[in-house]
Design a protein around this motif. Sequence first.
Motif, mmCIF file in Angstrom:
data_model
loop_
_atom_site.group_PDB
_atom_site.id
_atom_site.type_symbol
_atom_site.label_atom_id
_atom_site.label_comp_id
_atom_site.label_asym_id
_atom_site.label_seq_id
_atom_site.Cartn_x
_atom_site.Cartn_y
_atom_site.Cartn_z
ATOM 1 N N GLU A 1 -15.619 -0.159 1.629
ATOM 2 C CA GLU A 1 -16.399 -0.778 1.241
ATOM 3 C C GLU A 1 -16.078 -2.465 1.444
ATOM 4 O OE1 GLU A 1 -19.330 -0.190 -1.944
ATOM 5 O OE2 GLU A 1 -18.974 2.170 -1.324
ATOM 6 N N TYR A 2 -14.982 -2.639 0.912
ATOM 7 C CA TYR A 2 -14.641 -4.264 0.744
ATOM 8 C C TYR A 2 -14.379 -4.688 1.998
ATOM 9 C CZ TYR A 2 -11.895 -8.605 -0.165
ATOM 10 O OH TYR A 2 -11.465 -9.591 -0.341
ATOM 11 N N LEU A 3 -13.487 -3.965 3.158
ATOM 12 C CA LEU A 3 -13.132 -4.326 4.144
ATOM 13 C C LEU A 3 -14.474 -4.399 5.217
ATOM 14 C CD1 LEU A 3 -9.552 -3.301 4.443
ATOM 15 C CD2 LEU A 3 -10.472 -5.535 4.131
ATOM 16 N N ASP A 4 -15.542 -3.669 4.842
ATOM 17 C CA ASP A 4 -16.557 -3.070 5.840
ATOM 18 C C ASP A 4 -16.406 -2.381 6.970
ATOM 19 O OD1 ASP A 4 -19.426 -3.014 6.390
ATOM 20 O OD2 ASP A 4 -19.412 -4.788 7.269
ATOM 21 N N CYS A 5 -15.194 -1.601 6.806
ATOM 22 C CA CYS A 5 -14.681 -0.759 8.078
ATOM 23 C C CYS A 5 -13.741 0.326 7.503
ATOM 24 C CB CYS A 5 -13.796 -1.457 8.850
ATOM 25 S SG CYS A 5 -12.254 -2.190 8.270
ATOM 26 N N TYR A 6 -13.045 0.931 8.405
ATOM 27 C CA TYR A 6 -12.332 1.994 8.069
ATOM 28 C C TYR A 6 -10.874 1.637 7.792
ATOM 29 C CZ TYR A 6 -16.216 5.310 8.376
ATOM 30 O OH TYR A 6 -17.457 6.026 8.277
ATOM 31 N N VAL A 7 -9.852 2.174 7.093
ATOM 32 C CA VAL A 7 -8.598 1.937 6.899
ATOM 33 C C VAL A 7 -7.887 3.449 7.567
ATOM 34 C CG1 VAL A 7 -6.500 1.787 5.615
ATOM 35 C CG2 VAL A 7 -8.521 0.511 4.973
ATOM 36 N N GLN A 8 -7.112 3.027 8.506
ATOM 37 C CA GLN A 8 -6.562 4.358 9.247
ATOM 38 C C GLN A 8 -5.023 4.294 9.287
ATOM 39 O OE1 GLN A 8 -7.078 5.186 13.534
ATOM 40 N NE2 GLN A 8 -8.453 6.628 12.673
ATOM 41 N N ALA B 1 1.531 3.139 11.664
ATOM 42 C CA ALA B 1 0.605 2.134 12.112
ATOM 43 C C ALA B 1 -0.586 2.206 11.010
ATOM 44 C CB ALA B 1 -0.111 2.587 13.672
ATOM 45 N N VAL B 2 -1.172 0.826 10.915
ATOM 46 C CA VAL B 2 -2.390 0.760 10.087
ATOM 47 C C VAL B 2 -3.312 -0.022 10.874
ATOM 48 C CG1 VAL B 2 -3.441 -0.475 7.996
ATOM 49 C CG2 VAL B 2 -1.043 0.489 8.080
ATOM 50 N N SER B 3 -4.700 0.501 11.078
ATOM 51 C CA SER B 3 -5.638 -0.168 11.881
ATOM 52 C C SER B 3 -6.969 0.001 11.044
ATOM 53 C CB SER B 3 -5.840 0.567 13.302
ATOM 54 O OG SER B 3 -6.133 1.947 12.970
ATOM 55 N N PHE B 4 -7.952 -0.777 11.592
ATOM 56 C CA PHE B 4 -9.276 -1.041 10.797
ATOM 57 C C PHE B 4 -10.366 -0.764 11.753
ATOM 58 C CE2 PHE B 4 -5.857 -3.818 9.238
ATOM 59 C CZ PHE B 4 -5.606 -3.168 8.004
ATOM 60 N N ALA C 1 1.506 -2.526 11.274
ATOM 61 C CA ALA C 1 1.112 -1.909 10.027
ATOM 62 C C ALA C 1 0.553 -3.016 9.130
ATOM 63 C CB ALA C 1 2.091 -1.292 9.389
ATOM 64 N N PRO C 2 -0.412 -3.969 9.527
ATOM 65 C CA PRO C 2 -0.826 -4.966 8.586
ATOM 66 C C PRO C 2 -1.278 -4.387 7.391
ATOM 67 C CG PRO C 2 -2.356 -4.650 10.535
ATOM 68 C CD PRO C 2 -1.268 -3.906 10.772
ATOM 69 N N LEU C 3 -1.516 -5.335 6.230
ATOM 70 C CA LEU C 3 -1.540 -4.851 5.016
ATOM 71 C C LEU C 3 -0.342 -4.369 4.204
ATOM 72 C CD1 LEU C 3 -4.805 -3.300 3.565
ATOM 73 C CD2 LEU C 3 -2.838 -2.455 2.642
ATOM 74 N N VAL C 4 0.184 -3.115 4.857
ATOM 75 C CA VAL C 4 1.380 -2.787 4.347
ATOM 76 C C VAL C 4 2.634 -3.766 4.562
ATOM 77 C CG1 VAL C 4 3.453 -0.738 4.559
ATOM 78 C CG2 VAL C 4 0.818 -0.335 4.488
ATOM 79 N N ILE C 5 2.601 -4.456 5.794
ATOM 80 C CA ILE C 5 3.537 -5.406 6.147
ATOM 81 C C ILE C 5 2.431 -6.767 5.905
ATOM 82 C CG2 ILE C 5 5.010 -6.796 7.608
ATOM 83 C CD1 ILE C 5 5.808 -3.704 8.714
ATOM 84 N N PRO C 6 2.529 -7.453 5.003
ATOM 85 C CA PRO C 6 1.521 -8.403 4.718
ATOM 86 C C PRO C 6 1.550 -9.803 5.468
ATOM 87 C CG PRO C 6 3.177 -8.829 2.982
ATOM 88 C CD PRO C 6 3.770 -7.416 3.918
ATOM 89 N N ASP C 7 1.126 -9.608 6.792
ATOM 90 C CA ASP C 7 1.150 -10.881 7.670
ATOM 91 C C ASP C 7 0.045 -11.780 7.359
ATOM 92 O OD1 ASP C 7 -0.901 -9.403 8.584
ATOM 93 O OD2 ASP C 7 0.136 -9.030 10.572
ATOM 94 N N HIS C 8 -0.934 -11.299 6.427
ATOM 95 C CA HIS C 8 -1.942 -12.177 5.915
ATOM 96 C C HIS C 8 -1.650 -13.107 4.816
ATOM 97 C CE1 HIS C 8 -1.772 -8.847 3.233
ATOM 98 N NE2 HIS C 8 -2.264 -9.785 2.183
ATOM 99 N N ILE D 1 -10.533 -9.130 8.999
ATOM 100 C CA ILE D 1 -9.944 -8.291 7.725
ATOM 101 C C ILE D 1 -8.552 -9.184 7.292
ATOM 102 C CG2 ILE D 1 -8.282 -6.136 7.569
ATOM 103 C CD1 ILE D 1 -11.244 -5.733 8.247
ATOM 104 N N GLU D 2 -8.178 -9.972 8.165
ATOM 105 C CA GLU D 2 -6.975 -10.947 7.468
ATOM 106 C C GLU D 2 -7.726 -11.795 6.477
ATOM 107 O OE1 GLU D 2 -4.106 -14.455 9.240
ATOM 108 O OE2 GLU D 2 -5.745 -13.573 10.414
#
Length: 151
Positions: free
Chosen positions: A12-19, A29-32, A121-128, A141-142
């Motif tokens: 809900e926070y990201l308004d998408c899915y986390v895959q 991989a992490v995708s949205f 793998a964004p989020l797990v590898i926090p490039d944000h 998402i970033e």
Amino acid sequence: MDDAGIYTRESEYLDCYVQLGLASDRVLAVSFPEESDDEDADHALLDRIDAYLEGEREEFDDVAVALTVPTDQREVLETTREVPYGEQVSVERLTRMTPGLDASSDEDHDAVRTALAANPAPLVIPDHRVRDGPSGAPPEIEQRLRALEGL
């Protein structure tokens, strides 16, 4: 037993899915994605991601990631994992932190930007947490991840 497959859960926070794409208990991989035909998956890492997206401090530094990128990009992404929750660095600082790179080199700054943009793998590898670099995650998402951590 190896933990392998694709696991998806709505955020809900990201308004998408986390895959998550996993193989041999490692994140590939992490995708949205905006849509998913899969039901919400039961997976411990998705539980941790949910807690993080609800405001719990989480580093994900113990999560094994299978980085299938060139060695120079792998060094940058592994260094990115060292940036603590709630803190941010510049591309110049990340370049300085990465073994073998020269922070005064424009070529090395470009190499860091290339690695961040290719982050599987964004989020797990926090490039944000790199304030002036690209992200492997979509821009919206970033920005939500940055806002979550007060960046």
